[in-house]
Design an enzyme around this catalytic site. Structure first.
Site, PDB file in Angstrom:
ATOM      1  N   ARG A 232      21.476  70.024  92.086  1.00  0.00           N
ATOM      2  CA  ARG A 232      19.935  69.559  92.171  1.00  0.00           C
ATOM      3  C   ARG A 232      19.656  69.055  90.735  1.00  0.00           C
ATOM      4  O   ARG A 232      19.928  69.279  89.550  1.00  0.00           O
ATOM      5  CB  ARG A 232      19.083  70.907  92.362  1.00  0.00           C
ATOM      6  N   ASP A 256      24.882  62.772  91.038  1.00  0.00           N
ATOM      7  CA  ASP A 256      24.670  62.484  92.492  1.00  0.00           C
ATOM      8  C   ASP A 256      23.215  62.980  92.906  1.00  0.00           C
ATOM      9  O   ASP A 256      22.640  62.630  93.721  1.00  0.00           O
ATOM     10  CB  ASP A 256      25.734  63.143  93.469  1.00  0.00           C
ATOM     11  N   GLU A 261      13.612  62.507  92.853  1.00  0.00           N
ATOM     12  CA  GLU A 261      14.157  61.587  93.962  1.00  0.00           C
ATOM     13  C   GLU A 261      13.456  61.598  95.313  1.00  0.00           C
ATOM     14  O   GLU A 261      13.969  60.797  96.132  1.00  0.00           O
ATOM     15  CB  GLU A 261      15.787  62.106  94.027  1.00  0.00           C
ATOM     16  N   HIS A 293      22.288  60.997  95.945  1.00  0.00           N
ATOM     17  CA  HIS A 293      22.599  62.340  96.702  1.00  0.00           C
ATOM     18  C   HIS A 293      23.507  62.180  98.253  1.00  0.00           C
ATOM     19  O   HIS A 293      22.976  62.445  99.237  1.00  0.00           O
ATOM     20  CB  HIS A 293      21.210  62.557  97.120  1.00  0.00           C
TER      21      HIS A 293
END
Length: 327
Positions: A232, A256, A261, A293
């Site tokens: 996260r 990632d 976001e 992500h």
């Protein structure tokens, strides 16, 4: 029973939703958009709602409560996008899902290798026929000491995979696991920051670990440390990370996930001007890889996410123990 699915994706989830709703006798309502105050009314008549990483704040939670929703199941492992306190206030149950840890573990190791081998710059040079060597000399994983923060299912899979490379491995978690001890040594954060050449994060985001890695933590790390985050974004203070990259404290990063976001990923935003200044800064560094992500995104994981979300709702409806229950 009836379940309403927001963020319903025709191109990948549909076949699994149709398969499992038929298998379990579920009447399915669908909306391809994320849940909002404007489209929440579509779930009226449905006591169970399934979502992905869409922000469910107090106002939207109240709206769902007012139309009779009893449970929200997120088709994700993380649930920091759901206002849990509001769910408790309005008596709405919340659950998450689990999926094969291999998808994120594979992706994590890929980001590690790409980071230590400077693959971003190699690929950029290759596109313009620059085959020179200066600036792209990498390092080898067996020569690195790696710290794994979080030893749940994904962290354990990463440790297992890294053991095959011959890395020296440290692990950190509030709850130690005997399987981890076969390959890694548990240590405190100070030891990991001091000793590790590469640090990878595999924790859920909570109030306690928000910005776990910030200026103070970076200050205790080795110069040139590599940071990988497939968990996260909020675990890392982005501005502190940018400063650490600029100073050389962080030698490379594979990300990632990033802070802030929500509302950006999984949509075509190529013609939009995004108010995500930190994202543009991070993507501009030659030694930073930022992906949208995607670590979870495999056929097995998508199937698991849909299936477990439906099963969680069914278990709640039947009054049975739900292994994915959050509240």
């Amino acid at each position: 029973m009836k379940i309403f699915a927001y963020n319903y994706r025709e191109f990948d989830e549909a076949e699994y939703f149709q398969k499992f709703s038929k298998e379990y006798g579920v009447e399915l309502g669908i909306c391809t958009d994320a849940p909002t105050l404007e489209n929440a009314h579509l779930a009226e008549g449905y006591e169970y709602v399934t979502i992905i990483t869409s922000k469910i704040d107090r106002e939207l939670m109240k709206k769902f409560h007012d139309i009779g929703v009893k449970m929200i199941s997120t088709r994700t492992i993380g649930y920091d996008h759901v206002d849990i306190e509001a769910a408790k206030e309005f008596g709405i149950h919340v659950s998450n899902v689990s999926y094969s840890p291999e998808c994120v573990a594979d992706y994590t190791v890929m980001l590690m290798l790409m980071s230590v081998r400077k693959m971003k710059r190699i690929m950029q040079r290759g596109e313009i026929n620059d085959f020179s060597l200066p600036g792209i000399q990498g390092r080898e994983l067996p020569n690195l000491t790696v710290g794994v923060l979080g030893t749940g299912r994904i962290g354990q899979a990463v440790i297992r995979d890294l053991s095959g490379f011959g890395c020296k491995l440290y692990a950190y978690d509030k709850y130690e696991n005997d399987a981890v001890k076969e390959h890694a040594q548990y240590a405190d954060l100070d030891t990991i920051y001091r000793e590790c050449d590469l640090i990878t994060l595999h924790m859920p985001l909570t109030e306690d670990n928000f910005h776990l890695i910030g200026r103070e933590a970076f200050g205790r790390m080795k110069d040139g440390v590599v940071i990988v985050n497939t968990a996260r974004g909020g675990l890392i203070d982005t501005k502190a990370l940018i400063e650490a990259i600029e100073s050389g404290k962080v030698g490379a990063a594979g990300l990632d996930v990033i802070e802030d976001e929500f509302g950006m990923y999984y949509y075509d935003r190529k013609s939009d001007v995004l108010s995500k200044r930190d994202l543009y800064i991070l993507r501009g560094f030659p030694n930073v890889i930022v992906t949208p992500h995607m670590a979870f995104y495999t056929d097995q994981a998508v199937s698991d996410m849909v299936k477990h979300s439906i099963e969680s709702c069914i278990l709640r409806e039947e009054g049975k123990e739900d292994p994915w229950a959050v509240v």
